[in-house]
Design a protein around this motif. Sequence first.
Motif, short mmCIF file in Angstrom:
data_model
loop_
_atom_site.label_atom_id
_atom_site.label_comp_id
_atom_site.label_asym_id
_atom_site.label_seq_id
_atom_site.Cartn_x
_atom_site.Cartn_y
_atom_site.Cartn_z
N LYS A 1 0.85 -1.19 0.00
CA LYS A 1 0.00 0.00 0.00
C LYS A 1 0.88 1.24 0.00
CE LYS A 1 -3.82 2.12 2.59
NZ LYS A 1 -4.67 2.02 3.81
N ALA A 2 0.46 2.25 -0.79
CA ALA A 2 1.16 3.53 -0.80
C ALA A 2 0.16 4.61 -1.16
CB ALA A 2 2.30 3.51 -1.82
N GLU A 3 0.06 5.63 -0.31
CA GLU A 3 -0.94 6.67 -0.57
C GLU A 3 -0.56 7.98 0.10
OE1 GLU A 3 -4.62 5.22 0.96
OE2 GLU A 3 -4.10 5.62 3.05
N ILE A 4 -1.20 9.03 -0.38
CA ILE A 4 -1.06 10.36 0.22
C ILE A 4 -2.44 10.79 0.71
CG2 ILE A 4 -0.44 12.77 -0.17
CD1 ILE A 4 1.33 11.90 -2.42
N ASN A 5 -2.49 11.25 1.95
CA ASN A 5 -3.73 11.78 2.51
C ASN A 5 -3.59 13.29 2.70
OD1 ASN A 5 -5.16 9.35 2.71
ND2 ASN A 5 -4.12 8.82 4.61
N PHE A 6 -4.54 14.02 2.15
CA PHE A 6 -4.58 15.48 2.31
C PHE A 6 -5.58 15.79 3.43
CE2 PHE A 6 -3.59 14.39 -2.03
CZ PHE A 6 -2.48 15.17 -2.32
N ARG A 7 -5.12 16.50 4.45
CA ARG A 7 -5.98 16.77 5.62
C ARG A 7 -6.21 18.27 5.81
NH1 ARG A 7 -6.40 12.82 9.74
NH2 ARG A 7 -5.46 10.82 9.16
N ARG A 8 -7.41 18.51 6.35
CA ARG A 8 -7.72 19.88 6.75
C ARG A 8 -8.63 19.80 7.97
NH1 ARG A 8 -10.00 24.89 3.01
NH2 ARG A 8 -9.76 26.49 4.61
N ASN A 9 -8.29 20.57 8.97
CA ASN A 9 -9.03 20.56 10.24
C ASN A 9 -9.14 19.13 10.82
OD1 ASN A 9 -9.54 23.35 10.03
ND2 ASN A 9 -11.39 22.97 8.79
N ALA B 1 -2.51 26.08 0.16
CA ALA B 1 -3.28 26.98 1.01
C ALA B 1 -4.51 26.29 1.58
CB ALA B 1 -3.69 28.22 0.23
N ALA B 2 -4.98 25.25 0.85
CA ALA B 2 -6.19 24.55 1.29
C ALA B 2 -5.90 23.43 2.29
CB ALA B 2 -6.92 23.98 0.08
N LEU B 3 -4.62 23.20 2.54
CA LEU B 3 -4.24 22.05 3.38
C LEU B 3 -3.68 22.50 4.73
CD1 LEU B 3 -2.34 19.81 0.80
CD2 LEU B 3 -4.70 19.55 1.59
N ASP B 4 -3.95 21.65 5.75
CA ASP B 4 -3.26 21.79 7.03
C ASP B 4 -2.10 20.79 7.11
OD1 ASP B 4 -5.02 23.70 7.86
OD2 ASP B 4 -6.38 22.26 8.82
N GLU B 5 -2.31 19.64 6.46
CA GLU B 5 -1.36 18.55 6.63
C GLU B 5 -1.40 17.64 5.40
OE1 GLU B 5 -0.26 15.70 10.43
OE2 GLU B 5 -2.36 16.02 9.92
N LEU B 6 -0.23 17.09 5.05
CA LEU B 6 -0.11 16.12 3.97
C LEU B 6 0.65 14.91 4.51
CD1 LEU B 6 0.81 16.79 0.29
CD2 LEU B 6 2.06 15.07 1.58
N ILE B 7 0.05 13.75 4.45
CA ILE B 7 0.66 12.54 5.02
C ILE B 7 0.90 11.51 3.92
CG2 ILE B 7 0.39 10.62 6.64
CD1 ILE B 7 -1.36 12.41 8.35
N ILE B 8 2.16 11.09 3.79
CA ILE B 8 2.52 10.03 2.84
C ILE B 8 2.78 8.75 3.64
CG2 ILE B 8 4.15 9.28 1.06
CD1 ILE B 8 4.82 12.26 0.62
N SER B 9 2.12 7.66 3.29
CA SER B 9 2.30 6.41 4.02
C SER B 9 2.51 5.25 3.06
CB SER B 9 1.09 6.13 4.92
OG SER B 9 -0.08 5.99 4.15
N VAL B 10 3.42 4.36 3.44
CA VAL B 10 3.66 3.12 2.68
C VAL B 10 3.65 1.97 3.68
CG1 VAL B 10 4.96 4.20 0.82
CG2 VAL B 10 6.15 3.40 2.85
N SER B 11 3.24 0.80 3.24
CA SER B 11 3.19 -0.34 4.15
C SER B 11 3.49 -1.63 3.38
CB SER B 11 1.82 -0.44 4.83
OG SER B 11 0.79 -0.52 3.87
N ASP B 12 3.91 -2.66 4.15
CA ASP B 12 4.14 -3.97 3.56
C ASP B 12 3.11 -4.95 4.10
OD1 ASP B 12 4.95 -4.38 6.15
OD2 ASP B 12 7.04 -4.77 5.69
N ALA B 13 3.29 -6.23 3.77
CA ALA B 13 2.26 -7.21 4.10
C ALA B 13 2.26 -7.61 5.56
CB ALA B 13 2.44 -8.46 3.23
N LYS B 14 3.36 -7.42 6.25
CA LYS B 14 3.43 -7.90 7.64
C LYS B 14 2.75 -6.95 8.59
CE LYS B 14 6.65 -9.89 10.92
NZ LYS B 14 8.04 -10.14 11.27
#
Length: 220
Positions: free
Chosen positions: A171-179, A207-220
């Motif tokens: 899994k690999a994704e970026i989450n854009f967060r606000r408030n 300007a529309a974001l408070d936080e940007l989180i990039i996460s990657v994970s493996d099967a374990k």
Amino acid sequence: SISMDNGNQFKTTFRNCLDDITFQIAYDDILSEEYKLSVVKKAVVGRVRFVVEPPAYTKIEPYTIENSLVVEVPQYSRVSVLYAFKNTKELDIFYEGQKETERFTVLPGEEIGLLAERNTVLIAAHKHEELMRTKFNVLLDQRPELDVVVDSTINGLKLFINASDDYGLTKAEINFRRNGEIIESLKLPFQGALLKSSIELSKEDMAALDELIISVSDAK
């Protein structure tokens, strides 16, 4: 020949005895009864086979290792061990440092099932004589590695994202967060154990974001 040892005691030495020896002692024309020297052959391990079944998260097919003194396996692999030996009806098997009461016995053609949890040394012995030792190196699953490089552009920012894992990403994704809430998620494309991607963010996006989180994970 026989030599006098002490008084009327005599001695001789048999060397390099490979088989039983039948012999008599003669003095002038006197011949003793027959004596037999029975040679007990040393137990020998001729071959050892390890069948390794790695855990599912590694995506590695089962494989076989033969006659190796060092065996490397992923952690939590199931390993079947088969010793081929002769000149004995059984072997004593134990881990180095293990208590005497925790040893177990194997018969010809009998497999041993092990779970590889940590580094250890497996020893095969016969009557307290060590015949073979095999070192198990357990390969721990490493956490995915993530590297992000941020470059300024005229319109905002460009993010260069690289990730890798020893057994493959799931899994690999970026989450854009606000408030504190996710307002958008973007899945990043990867192939097997490698990810190479990039995204551009405009000044309006930032300007529309408070936080940007990039996460990657493996099967374990």
